[in-house]
Scaffold this motif. Structure first.
Motif, PDB file in Angstrom:
ATOM      1  N   SER A  45       0.836  -1.206   0.000  1.00 16.23           N
ATOM      2  CA  SER A  45       0.000   0.000   0.000  1.00 16.23           C
ATOM      3  C   SER A  45       0.874   1.260   0.000  1.00 16.23           C
ATOM      4  CB  SER A  45      -0.925   0.013   1.222  1.00 16.23           C
ATOM      5  OG  SER A  45      -1.802  -1.085   1.184  1.00 16.23           O
ATOM      6  N   ILE A  46       1.935   1.248   0.812  1.00 13.30           N
ATOM      7  CA  ILE A  46       2.859   2.391   0.833  1.00 13.30           C
ATOM      8  C   ILE A  46       3.557   2.527  -0.515  1.00 13.30           C
ATOM      9  CG2 ILE A  46       4.978   3.308   1.865  1.00 13.30           C
ATOM     10  CD1 ILE A  46       4.130   2.074   4.507  1.00 13.30           C
ATOM     11  N   TYR A  93      10.659  -8.424   7.074  1.00 14.14           N
ATOM     12  CA  TYR A  93      10.629  -7.748   5.765  1.00 14.14           C
ATOM     13  C   TYR A  93      11.518  -6.493   5.743  1.00 14.14           C
ATOM     14  CZ  TYR A  93       6.494 -10.688   5.340  1.00 14.14           C
ATOM     15  OH  TYR A  93       5.629 -11.764   5.310  1.00 14.14           O
ATOM     16  N   LEU A  94      12.504  -6.470   6.616  1.00 12.71           N
ATOM     17  CA  LEU A  94      13.330  -5.272   6.754  1.00 12.71           C
ATOM     18  C   LEU A  94      14.045  -4.905   5.448  1.00 12.71           C
ATOM     19  CD1 LEU A  94      13.935  -3.261   8.965  1.00 12.71           C
ATOM     20  CD2 LEU A  94      16.004  -4.549   9.531  1.00 12.71           C
ATOM     21  N   SER A  95      14.557  -5.911   4.725  1.00 13.11           N
ATOM     22  CA  SER A  95      15.271  -5.635   3.470  1.00 13.11           C
ATOM     23  C   SER A  95      14.329  -5.024   2.426  1.00 13.11           C
ATOM     24  CB  SER A  95      15.900  -6.913   2.922  1.00 13.11           C
ATOM     25  OG  SER A  95      14.902  -7.878   2.637  1.00 13.11           O
ATOM     26  N   ILE A  96      13.056  -5.482   2.417  1.00  8.98           N
ATOM     27  CA  ILE A  96      12.084  -4.925   1.463  1.00  8.98           C
ATOM     28  C   ILE A  96      11.722  -3.496   1.835  1.00  8.98           C
ATOM     29  CG2 ILE A  96       9.801  -5.236   0.430  1.00  8.98           C
ATOM     30  CD1 ILE A  96      10.044  -8.197   0.933  1.00  8.98           C
ATOM     31  N   VAL A  97      11.630  -3.216   3.151  1.00  5.89           N
ATOM     32  CA  VAL A  97      11.344  -1.844   3.592  1.00  5.89           C
ATOM     33  C   VAL A  97      12.461  -0.902   3.147  1.00  5.89           C
ATOM     34  CG1 VAL A  97      11.079  -0.341   5.601  1.00  5.89           C
ATOM     35  CG2 VAL A  97       9.920  -2.549   5.547  1.00  5.89           C
ATOM     36  N   ILE A  98      13.716  -1.390   3.255  1.00  5.60           N
ATOM     37  CA  ILE A  98      14.854  -0.565   2.822  1.00  5.60           C
ATOM     38  C   ILE A  98      14.785  -0.308   1.320  1.00  5.60           C
ATOM     39  CG2 ILE A  98      17.369  -0.527   2.566  1.00  5.60           C
ATOM     40  CD1 ILE A  98      17.507  -2.117   5.200  1.00  5.60           C
ATOM     41  N   LEU A  99      14.456  -1.356   0.531  1.00  6.09           N
ATOM     42  CA  LEU A  99      14.297  -1.173  -0.922  1.00  6.09           C
ATOM     43  C   LEU A  99      13.152  -0.229  -1.230  1.00  6.09           C
ATOM     44  CD1 LEU A  99      14.819  -4.834  -2.233  1.00  6.09           C
ATOM     45  CD2 LEU A  99      16.363  -2.896  -2.488  1.00  6.09           C
ATOM     46  N   LEU A 100      12.091  -0.290  -0.409  1.00  3.80           N
ATOM     47  CA  LEU A 100      10.949   0.615  -0.584  1.00  3.80           C
ATOM     48  C   LEU A 100      11.379   2.068  -0.404  1.00  3.80           C
ATOM     49  CD1 LEU A 100       7.743   0.705  -0.805  1.00  3.80           C
ATOM     50  CD2 LEU A 100       7.765   0.859   1.681  1.00  3.80           C
ATOM     51  N   LEU A 101      12.176   2.327   0.641  1.00  3.01           N
ATOM     52  CA  LEU A 101      12.657   3.690   0.887  1.00  3.01           C
ATOM     53  C   LEU A 101      13.609   4.139  -0.225  1.00  3.01           C
ATOM     54  CD1 LEU A 101      13.268   3.561   4.745  1.00  3.01           C
ATOM     55  CD2 LEU A 101      11.439   4.751   3.540  1.00  3.01           C
ATOM     56  N   PRO A 137      10.657   4.977 -14.775  1.00  4.52           N
ATOM     57  CA  PRO A 137      11.172   4.842 -13.402  1.00  4.52           C
ATOM     58  C   PRO A 137      10.106   4.421 -12.402  1.00  4.52           C
ATOM     59  CG  PRO A 137      11.050   7.157 -14.060  1.00  4.52           C
ATOM     60  CD  PRO A 137      10.786   6.346 -15.287  1.00  4.52           C
ATOM     61  N   ALA A 138       8.840   4.796 -12.645  1.00  8.82           N
ATOM     62  CA  ALA A 138       7.758   4.404 -11.725  1.00  8.82           C
ATOM     63  C   ALA A 138       7.498   2.900 -11.828  1.00  8.82           C
ATOM     64  CB  ALA A 138       6.487   5.185 -12.039  1.00  8.82           C
ATOM     65  N   ASP A 139       7.412   2.377 -13.051  1.00 11.36           N
ATOM     66  CA  ASP A 139       7.194   0.943 -13.250  1.00 11.36           C
ATOM     67  C   ASP A 139       8.357   0.129 -12.703  1.00 11.36           C
ATOM     68  OD1 ASP A 139       4.742   1.113 -14.357  1.00 11.36           O
ATOM     69  OD2 ASP A 139       5.387   0.919 -16.432  1.00 11.36           O
ATOM     70  N   LEU A 140       9.546   0.649 -12.876  1.00 10.70           N
ATOM     71  CA  LEU A 140      10.749  -0.038 -12.414  1.00 10.70           C
ATOM     72  C   LEU A 140      10.683  -0.298 -10.910  1.00 10.70           C
ATOM     73  CD1 LEU A 140      13.333  -0.959 -13.856  1.00 10.70           C
ATOM     74  CD2 LEU A 140      14.427   1.144 -13.089  1.00 10.70           C
ATOM     75  N   GLY A 141      10.299   0.722 -10.167  1.00  8.94           N
ATOM     76  CA  GLY A 141      10.176   0.589  -8.717  1.00  8.94           C
ATOM     77  C   GLY A 141       9.074  -0.378  -8.323  1.00  8.94           C
ATOM     78  N   ARG A 142       7.952  -0.333  -9.039  1.00  5.30           N
ATOM     79  CA  ARG A 142       6.816  -1.195  -8.714  1.00  5.30           C
ATOM     80  C   ARG A 142       7.163  -2.673  -8.907  1.00  5.30           C
ATOM     81  NH1 ARG A 142       3.408   0.672 -12.129  1.00  5.30           N
ATOM     82  NH2 ARG A 142       2.325   2.127 -10.755  1.00  5.30           N
TER      83      ARG A 142
END
Length: 263
Positions: free
Chosen positions: A48-49, A123-131, A201-206
């Motif tokens: 969601s974030i 999920y700490l590694s995914i949170v870091i990738l999210l940031l 760049p938006a799709d890449l992050g998603r």
């Protein structure tokens, strides 16, 4: 360098008092807290974030970045009468805006995650990738906003182009890819889809974050191709490199126009 740092320091001090920046921070903080309390499920909160980051951050970076340049035209003209290089002024304006935005994103989401740390520990590694994804969204789309604002003297036209760029990367571009895949569905387009995704760049992050949740099986053969590429270190390096290239191209072109512009 000292003059650049002084400009950055002045702009940061000025921007952190802005209602936009304060509202930006409060929005991320309350949205993260609300999601955690509402769902109580780390993967749902992260996804969601992620959706919020890929829609809201490009819009805020583009619109606020454009308005920021137009509203500071008198300040820019005044500074150009001083013995200050345009390079230093552009760096000062850009990083004076980007740093507070990065602060709002990191601490707005980070405080919520740290408060409920046991929930996100797995999920700490995914949170870091999210940031990291959010940080690149701010860097890239603020650089594009500066490029648009320095290229167009008309404020209304500049804002219109900024909103169109946001619509294109967040909505229209995905529609075009779906149209191409649907039209030529009888042909093997998975690697072409991968290439088209790399451009946005938006799709890449998603895609990069979604595949970390092992949902590629739900995406068919295309998902397998994406997972094969993004799921290894080479894919990670290439995707980060593409985002850095996006930032550098936008920033350098904006700087080039700013240096030759007659204010």
């Amino acid at each position: 360098m000292n003059k650049t740092l002084k400009i950055i320091k002045y702009q940061i001090k000025d921007n952190i008092q802005s209602r936009w920046i304060i509202g930006f921070f409060i929005f991320f903080l309350t949205f993260t807290y609300w999601l955690i309390n509402f769902t109580g499920d780390a993967p749902k909160v992260i996804l969601s974030i992620l959706n919020m980051i890929l829609i809201v951050i490009p819009l805020i970076s583009l619109v606020f970045g454009s308005i920021y340049i137009y509203n500071n035209l008198n300040y820019i003209k005044f500074m150009l009468t001083q013995p200050i290089k345009r390079l230093s002024l552009y760096f000062g304006l850009y990083f004076g805006l980007v740093i507070p935005l990065l602060f709002c994103l990191t601490f707005g989401i980070g405080i919520g995650v740290l408060t409920f740390f046991p929930l996100f520990e797995e999920y700490l590694s995914i949170v870091i990738l999210l940031l990291i994804t959010g940080l690149f969204q701010i860097l890239i789309f603020t650089a594009i906003a500066f490029l648009i604002a320095t290229s167009n003297d008309d404020k209304l036209k500049g804002l219109g182009i900024s909103i169109f760029v946001w619509l294109f990367f967040t909505i229209i571009y995905d529609g075009l890819i779906l149209f191409i895949l649907q039209t030529f569905q009888d042909y093997p387009l998975e690697r072409i889809a991968l290439g088209l995704t790399m451009i946005n760049p938006a799709d890449l992050g998603r895609i990069f974050i979604i595949l970390k949740f092992d949902v590629s099986a739900l995406m068919g053969y295309t998902g397998a191709v994406f997972e094969d590429f993004f799921g290894n270190n080479v894919g990670l390096i290439i995707s980060l490199s593409v985002q850095i290239i996006w930032f550098l191209i936008s920033f350098i072109f904006g700087l080039k126009i700013f240096k030759s512009k007659d204010f």
